[in-house]
Motif scaffolding. Structure first.
Motif, mmCIF file in Angstrom:
data_model
loop_
_atom_site.group_PDB
_atom_site.id
_atom_site.type_symbol
_atom_site.label_atom_id
_atom_site.label_comp_id
_atom_site.label_asym_id
_atom_site.label_seq_id
_atom_site.Cartn_x
_atom_site.Cartn_y
_atom_site.Cartn_z
ATOM 1 N N ASP A 74 -5.209 -0.343 -15.930
ATOM 2 C CA ASP A 74 -3.906 -0.725 -15.297
ATOM 3 C C ASP A 74 -3.645 0.261 -14.067
ATOM 4 O O ASP A 74 -2.928 -0.291 -13.107
ATOM 5 C CB ASP A 74 -2.607 -0.634 -16.332
ATOM 6 C CG ASP A 74 -2.643 -1.983 -17.266
ATOM 7 O OD1 ASP A 74 -3.207 -2.766 -16.723
ATOM 8 O OD2 ASP A 74 -2.016 -1.741 -18.531
ATOM 9 N N ASP A 75 -3.714 1.499 -14.012
ATOM 10 C CA ASP A 75 -3.525 2.340 -13.041
ATOM 11 C C ASP A 75 -4.264 2.084 -11.829
ATOM 12 O O ASP A 75 -3.632 1.907 -10.882
ATOM 13 C CB ASP A 75 -3.697 3.922 -13.500
ATOM 14 C CG ASP A 75 -2.972 4.495 -14.475
ATOM 15 O OD1 ASP A 75 -1.883 3.907 -14.543
ATOM 16 O OD2 ASP A 75 -3.340 5.416 -15.094
ATOM 17 N N LEU A 76 -5.580 1.782 -11.885
ATOM 18 C CA LEU A 76 -6.394 1.522 -10.710
ATOM 19 C C LEU A 76 -6.028 0.019 -10.257
ATOM 20 O O LEU A 76 -5.967 -0.300 -8.989
ATOM 21 C CB LEU A 76 -7.965 1.661 -11.081
ATOM 22 C CG LEU A 76 -8.788 1.409 -9.919
ATOM 23 C CD1 LEU A 76 -8.402 2.219 -8.629
ATOM 24 C CD2 LEU A 76 -10.353 1.572 -10.433
ATOM 25 N N LEU A 77 -6.145 -0.874 -10.962
ATOM 26 C CA LEU A 77 -5.634 -2.498 -10.654
ATOM 27 C C LEU A 77 -4.331 -2.457 -10.259
ATOM 28 O O LEU A 77 -4.206 -3.084 -8.975
ATOM 29 C CB LEU A 77 -5.868 -3.282 -11.892
ATOM 30 C CG LEU A 77 -7.191 -3.492 -12.322
ATOM 31 C CD1 LEU A 77 -7.350 -4.846 -13.454
ATOM 32 C CD2 LEU A 77 -8.340 -3.972 -11.237
ATOM 33 N N GLY A 78 -3.447 -1.735 -10.643
ATOM 34 C CA GLY A 78 -1.967 -1.727 -10.132
ATOM 35 C C GLY A 78 -2.098 -1.168 -8.440
ATOM 36 O O GLY A 78 -1.410 -1.933 -7.739
ATOM 37 N N ARG A 79 -2.642 -0.200 -8.487
ATOM 38 C CA ARG A 79 -3.044 0.406 -7.190
ATOM 39 C C ARG A 79 -3.549 -0.573 -6.141
ATOM 40 O O ARG A 79 -3.368 -0.535 -4.796
ATOM 41 C CB ARG A 79 -3.599 1.786 -7.032
ATOM 42 C CG ARG A 79 -2.568 2.887 -7.703
ATOM 43 C CD ARG A 79 -3.468 4.202 -7.938
ATOM 44 N NE ARG A 79 -2.679 5.127 -8.689
ATOM 45 C CZ ARG A 79 -3.216 6.218 -9.009
ATOM 46 N NH1 ARG A 79 -4.479 6.823 -8.795
ATOM 47 N NH2 ARG A 79 -2.349 7.286 -9.845
ATOM 48 N N ALA A 125 6.821 6.250 -9.165
ATOM 49 C CA ALA A 125 6.941 5.943 -7.544
ATOM 50 C C ALA A 125 5.870 4.746 -7.369
ATOM 51 O O ALA A 125 6.456 4.155 -6.369
ATOM 52 C CB ALA A 125 6.448 7.146 -7.022
ATOM 53 N N ASP A 126 4.765 4.432 -7.975
ATOM 54 C CA ASP A 126 4.067 3.196 -7.745
ATOM 55 C C ASP A 126 4.815 1.989 -7.967
ATOM 56 O O ASP A 126 4.896 1.159 -7.255
ATOM 57 C CB ASP A 126 2.840 3.128 -8.294
ATOM 58 C CG ASP A 126 1.931 4.311 -7.998
ATOM 59 O OD1 ASP A 126 1.779 4.793 -6.894
ATOM 60 O OD2 ASP A 126 0.748 4.566 -8.997
ATOM 61 N N LEU A 127 5.662 2.169 -8.875
ATOM 62 C CA LEU A 127 6.518 0.749 -9.477
ATOM 63 C C LEU A 127 7.433 0.717 -8.345
ATOM 64 O O LEU A 127 7.851 -0.437 -7.862
ATOM 65 C CB LEU A 127 6.990 1.034 -10.816
ATOM 66 C CG LEU A 127 7.818 -0.138 -11.190
ATOM 67 C CD1 LEU A 127 6.918 -1.344 -11.148
ATOM 68 C CD2 LEU A 127 8.539 0.071 -12.712
ATOM 69 N N ALA A 187 14.768 -7.212 -5.683
ATOM 70 C CA ALA A 187 13.751 -6.162 -5.579
ATOM 71 C C ALA A 187 14.160 -4.561 -5.191
ATOM 72 O O ALA A 187 13.648 -3.690 -5.738
ATOM 73 C CB ALA A 187 12.454 -6.855 -4.735
ATOM 74 N N PHE A 188 15.075 -4.738 -4.172
ATOM 75 C CA PHE A 188 15.389 -3.349 -3.548
ATOM 76 C C PHE A 188 16.100 -2.450 -4.690
ATOM 77 O O PHE A 188 15.956 -1.595 -4.764
ATOM 78 C CB PHE A 188 16.216 -3.324 -2.210
ATOM 79 C CG PHE A 188 15.409 -3.727 -1.161
ATOM 80 C CD1 PHE A 188 14.136 -3.495 -0.829
ATOM 81 C CD2 PHE A 188 15.779 -4.827 -0.248
ATOM 82 C CE1 PHE A 188 13.401 -3.744 0.254
ATOM 83 C CE2 PHE A 188 15.367 -5.472 0.831
ATOM 84 C CZ PHE A 188 13.837 -4.819 1.126
ATOM 85 N N ASN A 189 17.003 -3.300 -5.432
ATOM 86 C CA ASN A 189 17.754 -2.665 -6.527
ATOM 87 C C ASN A 189 16.772 -2.183 -7.597
ATOM 88 O O ASN A 189 17.041 -0.766 -8.178
ATOM 89 C CB ASN A 189 18.854 -3.583 -6.958
ATOM 90 C CG ASN A 189 20.011 -3.972 -6.156
ATOM 91 O OD1 ASN A 189 20.239 -3.099 -5.306
ATOM 92 N ND2 ASN A 189 20.494 -4.993 -6.230
ATOM 93 N N ALA A 190 15.880 -3.043 -7.859
ATOM 94 C CA ALA A 190 14.801 -2.476 -9.089
ATOM 95 C C ALA A 190 14.185 -1.192 -8.511
ATOM 96 O O ALA A 190 13.847 -0.140 -9.028
ATOM 97 C CB ALA A 190 13.732 -3.516 -9.192
ATOM 98 N N ALA A 191 13.831 -1.443 -7.127
ATOM 99 C CA ALA A 191 13.165 0.101 -6.694
ATOM 100 C C ALA A 191 14.173 1.451 -6.621
ATOM 101 O O ALA A 191 13.795 2.308 -6.929
ATOM 102 C CB ALA A 191 12.679 -0.175 -5.140
ATOM 103 N N ALA A 192 15.297 1.079 -6.455
ATOM 104 C CA ALA A 192 16.360 1.993 -6.362
ATOM 105 C C ALA A 192 16.622 2.812 -7.690
ATOM 106 O O ALA A 192 17.073 3.723 -7.593
ATOM 107 C CB ALA A 192 17.647 1.438 -5.794
ATOM 108 N N VAL A 193 16.619 2.009 -8.733
ATOM 109 C CA VAL A 193 16.978 2.477 -10.202
ATOM 110 C C VAL A 193 15.766 3.293 -10.740
ATOM 111 O O VAL A 193 15.774 3.995 -11.928
ATOM 112 C CB VAL A 193 17.532 1.475 -10.991
ATOM 113 C CG1 VAL A 193 18.804 0.926 -10.378
ATOM 114 C CG2 VAL A 193 16.395 0.398 -11.372
ATOM 115 N N ILE A 194 14.688 3.373 -10.072
ATOM 116 C CA ILE A 194 13.283 4.010 -10.643
ATOM 117 C C ILE A 194 13.337 5.445 -10.227
ATOM 118 O O ILE A 194 13.707 5.875 -9.399
ATOM 119 C CB ILE A 194 12.009 3.110 -10.169
ATOM 120 C CG1 ILE A 194 12.024 1.943 -10.721
ATOM 121 C CG2 ILE A 194 10.864 4.005 -10.699
ATOM 122 C CD1 ILE A 194 10.714 1.087 -10.228
#
Length: 160
Positions: free
Chosen positions: A78-83, A122-124, A153-160
């Motif tokens: 998952d780490d490599l495929l996600g990247r 941070a990747d998410l 999508a921007f809101n999802a990024a902001a809460v991480i």
């Protein structure tokens, strides 16, 4: 008995399982696959255009996605495929000119694939941010819906 060897690929440390003579056959195939995946992915950074870089990443993904057993000790599948999916999406997002609308649709698909592999951090946040950018620039679909999706999508990024 096997020992591990770490290889740096850009900022990613890849740990290969290097076999001793007693177990050379099964792990030799895994190591060859691992090196092919790493090589294809690493070569993407040397390609001159976003389209060419995307093609190299797709070649690496074509090797990595069906890999069974997973040829790396680290990173996890998952780490490599996600990247890799995230990087593919970023390259498609960089395409300009007449191919841009189709490239943005490919970026959308690649970001969605990345979301199935990246669990947090941070990747998410980067994937959600990229997804928001694609929705803002997207031509197909209703503009209002694309803007709502971009905001989400921007809101999802902001809460991480």
């Amino acid at each position: 008995m096997a020992w591990t060897r770490s290889v740096m690929v850009g900022m990613l440390a890849v740990h290969l399982v290097v076999p001793t003579a007693a177990f050379a056959q099964p792990n030799a195939q895994n190591n060859a696959l691992a090196l092919s995946i790493v090589s294809a992915w690493q070569n993407s950074s040397h390609a001159p255009t976003p389209e060419a870089r995307a093609q190299k990443i797709e070649e690496a993904l074509a090797l990595a996605v069906p890999a069974n057993p997973w040829p790396f000790r680290e990173p996890t599948r998952d780490d490599l495929l996600g990247r890799m999916w995230g990087q593919l999406a970023n390259e498609y997002r960089r395409v300009e000119g007449a191919n841009r609308p189709a490239a943005l649709e490919r970026a959308l698909t690649a970001y969605q694939q990345a979301l199935t592999h990246i669990k947090g951090g941070a990747d998410l946040a980067r994937v959600h941010y990229g997804l928001g950018q694609v929705y803002l620039d997207r031509i197909p679909g209703e503009r209002t819906q694309n803007i709502k999706r971009a905001i989400a999508a921007f809101n999802a990024a902001a809460v991480i």
